[in-house]
Write an enzyme that holds these catalytic residues in place. Structure first.
Site, PDB file in Angstrom:
ATOM      1  CG  HIS A   1      37.521  38.606  30.125  1.00 36.14           C
ATOM      2  ND1 HIS A   1      36.429  38.321  30.927  1.00 36.14           N
ATOM      3  CD2 HIS A   1      37.629  37.550  29.291  1.00 36.14           C
ATOM      4  CE1 HIS A   1      35.916  37.154  30.583  1.00 36.14           C
ATOM      5  NE2 HIS A   1      36.614  36.671  29.587  1.00 36.14           N
TER       6      HIS A   1
ATOM      7  CE1 TYR B 219      40.511  28.343  33.267  1.00 35.77           C
ATOM      8  CE2 TYR B 219      39.044  28.770  31.419  1.00 35.77           C
ATOM      9  CZ  TYR B 219      39.473  29.063  32.702  1.00 35.77           C
ATOM     10  OH  TYR B 219      38.858  30.062  33.416  1.00 35.77           O
TER      11      TYR B 219
ATOM     12  CB  SER C 119      35.340  29.470  30.380  1.00 37.91           C
ATOM     13  OG  SER C 119      34.710  30.411  31.208  1.00 37.91           O
TER      14      SER C 119
ATOM     15  CB  THR D 230      34.414  31.498  35.125  1.00 37.40           C
ATOM     16  OG1 THR D 230      35.723  31.912  35.518  1.00 37.40           O
ATOM     17  CG2 THR D 230      33.781  32.532  34.213  1.00 37.40           C
TER      18      THR D 230
END
Length: 658
Positions: free
Chosen positions: A372, A486, A488, A499
């Site tokens: 990532h 959360y 994204s 992001t």
């Protein structure tokens, strides 16, 4: 205007491979070399993309406090308010002004890009479960094409076509079209390609088209994350022409591009993969791949030992390979098995540091597992969609295709690692840690079949808001409280955007959830519907703000990062327990919807959390949830399902069952 711009799922409005005619091509332009031939050069808009804005400090503080309200009692909230006031009028103001000044000096990038790379690369936790997600392909619609060898060949060829198309500048630029009848036409494309790159974004904006940042795409191929002490590095060697294949813990490489940069014939690739699949050697006693699942400092030290033992050239072959193809020797049993296998597998048959692993199971089930730090879901999803479309609509080989009559024993090189006792001990320890970590993870899945996007839009509700509300209701029902959540949201509308965070837990979702769970019978269907409408409106506002770079999380993160770089003592706002709590994301969520995607998933980001991947389809909703001990994914999903049932009942004027 760009409300839907960054809702994580681009296939509806973005350019995803129309196969348009284009200028005459040079050598290697015979059919099969390219996915498409865009009229507009791939990176045409990149230079003129707008810059990611830094929010006003007072707006960031206001948004931060709004997100804290549902999580704190009155006394806690007053303390947090005081910390915020002191920050806004003191150190925070100074840091903000420094950040703005620094940003003005670095117009080639965004204020978040450097800190965000550092955040990922300086993390010392294993990339497995902590960072790397997966996306699974839908099966090939033609069942006979799901044979492992056929699918592996077709997906590999399509992936290399994507590489060639991108590097030749022939891949359609990533554009979000609000009015495709005007902007997604050959006429407009022929005009806009004549506009200089420094102005091209404005030409697209004029017809309600929004080009997106594509700066991450070059890291898709020939790239790896290299473990280093304290902070890892990203490595790319775009001159390498070979593919890395893993099977049963063994490593193989062969060229998929020839010396002229053309894609090697599909029949040769098929022959080489068939040769690898016929290797009957047992798995190695000490599978080196386990090392990529280690703590990064431990792995950095062990990698140095690998180099010292004479494995430098072998590691260079692994790191520089176009990508890693993983051939698994077993079929997928069900969706839960699929999630476990594609998210982590058994640790022997993945190189977790590669930009992505393309995984093909024995029954042809396929997925990408990606590292990532180099980029976000936008680039990976574009690649994913293009490769699925190309491999299923214009497959390189058919079930009747015969492998080339070539000597694969010469063309395919089997890599071997020289291991001393310290490395063998390191692999054994890595395996023990890996096995313990993945054994603790549970995953479960639901498909809510009562309705999806179409029904919710008819009710004038945001489908995403309703599903996020279901998560809030579910957690409140299961655990009796509201927690940090959360979601994204991409900021790819801006140059080097990454992001931003949408904070779905709000005073609106808390009020609505409490009403549905504790006293639904005291309210009419109309009153319950109105509570849902309020949640939907507020969630849509938050999403729009986040997509436009107007959240609070990245701004506060950048200010904290700047304080650390400048050696400034950490302001009290960051020491407030409430700040720690809101960043302890018990519900970590992400959504994507695409015709190519079967499902996706990731692990929780905190030990007492849930990792929630979800998709809202036209007529159903899918939800894939992971959890560690102490949280029950199955019970949580039952609560999600109950919450969705209750909301659908309210929308249809039916009573809510207690």
């Amino acid at each position: 205007m760009v409300l839907r711009l960054l809702l994580r799922a681009w296939p509806r409005g973005s350019s995803v491979g129309s196969g348009l005619p284009c200028r005459a091509l040079s050598a290697g332009s015979e059919p099969g070399q390219y996915l498409q031939r865009s009229i507009v050069p791939t990176m045409h808009y990149q230079d003129s993309l707008p810059r990611l804005p830094i929010p006003k400090l007072e707006d960031t503080i206001r948004r931060y406090l709004n997100a804290q309200k549902p999580l704190l009692d009155d006394d806690q909230f007053r303390k947090t308010e005081q910390f915020c006031k002191s920050f806004e009028n003191g150190t925070g103001r100074e840091l903000h002004e420094q950040l703005v000044a620094q940003d003005k000096r670095n117009k080639h990038t965004s204020y978040i890009s450097g800190p965000w790379f550092d955040m990922y690369l300086a993390a010392r936790d294993s990339v497995v479960l902590n960072f790397n997600p997966f996306m699974a392909f839908n099966p090939d619609p033609k069942s006979e094409y799901n044979d492992q060898l056929i699918r592996a060949t077709n997906l590999t060829v399509s992936a290399i076509r994507f590489l060639k198309t991108f590097r030749a500048g022939l891949l359609e630029p990533e554009v979000f079209h609000l009015n495709p009848a005007k902007s997604d036409t050959n006429t407009f494309k022929r005009l806009i390609r004549l506009v200089p790159s420094s102005l091209s974004w404005y030409g697209a904006y004029f017809v309600n088209a929004y080009p997106l940042d594509m700066s991450q795409y070059f890291r898709l191929f020939n790239s790896s994350r290299l473990p280093k002490s304290s902070r890892d590095e990203l490595f790319t060697n775009d001159k390498a022409r070979h593919l890395l294949v893993l099977r049963k813990g063994h490593f193989y490489v062969f060229d998929v591009l020839d010396q002229d940069g053309n894609v090697v014939s599909a029949s040769e690739i098929q022959a080489h993969l068939k040769y690898i699949l016929s290797d009957n050697n047992p798995a190695p006693e000490f599978p080196v791949a386990y090392l990529t699942s280690e703590n990064r400092d431990v792995w950095a030290e062990l990698r140095q030992k690998l180099v010292s033992c004479g494995n430098e050239e072998t590691l260079r072959s692994v790191d520089s390979a176009v990508f890693c193809l993983c051939l698994d020797d077993f079929p997928i049993k069900d969706l839960i098995h699929l999630s476990h296998n594609m998210l982590h597998g058994d640790g022997t048959n993945r190189w977790f540091d590669k930009s992505f692993n393309l995984i093909i199971a024995k029954d042809g089930t396929a997925a990408v597992h990606f590292e990532h730090s180099w980029g976000d879901g936008i680039a990976m999803l574009r690649f994913f969609n293009e490769v699925f479309k190309d491999s299923t609509q214009t497959p390189a080989i058919t079930p009747q295709s015969q492998p080339a009559a070539t000597d694969s024993s010469v063309a395919v090189q089997k890599l071997s690692f020289k291991l001393d006792d310290a490395l063998k001990a390191g692999i054994t320890t890595a395996k023990e840690k890996f096995d313990a970590a993945v054994k603790s993870l549970t995953i479960d899945f639901i498909q809510f079949q009562r309705g999806g996007k179409e029904f919710l839009k008819q009710q004038k509700l945001s489908p995403d808001a309703v599903v996020q509300l279901a998560f809030q209701m579910a957690f409140l029902r299961q655990y009796g409280k509201t927690v940090a959540t959360y979601e994204s949201c991409s900021t790819a509308a801006f140059k080097h955007g990454r992001t931003e965070t949408v904070r779905p837990a709000s005073i609106f979702t808390k009020r609505c959830s409490e009403t549905f769970i504790r006293e639904p019978s005291k309210h009419s269907a109309g009153e319950l519907q109105q509570l849902m409408v309020e949640c939907s409106k507020y969630h849509s506002q938050l999403t729009k703000e986040a997509a436009m770079g107007q959240g609070f999380d990245r701004h506060l993160f950048a200010l904290r990062y700047l304080a650390a770089v400048k050696g400034i003592p950490l302001p009290e706002l960051y020491l407030d327990p409430a700040y720690g709590q809101i960043n302890h994301n018990v519900l970590s969520t992400s959504t994507l919807t695409s015709p190519a995607v079967n499902l996706g998933g990731f692990a929780p980001v905190v030990p007492d959390g849930f990792g929630i991947g979800y998709a809202v389809h036209d007529s159903w909703i899918g939800c894939n949830v992971s959890a560690y001990p102490g949280r029950n994914a199955r019970e949580f999903l039952q609560c999600v399902e109950k919450s969705l049932e209750d909301m659908f009942n309210a929308l249809e004027g039916k009573p809510i069952k207690t």
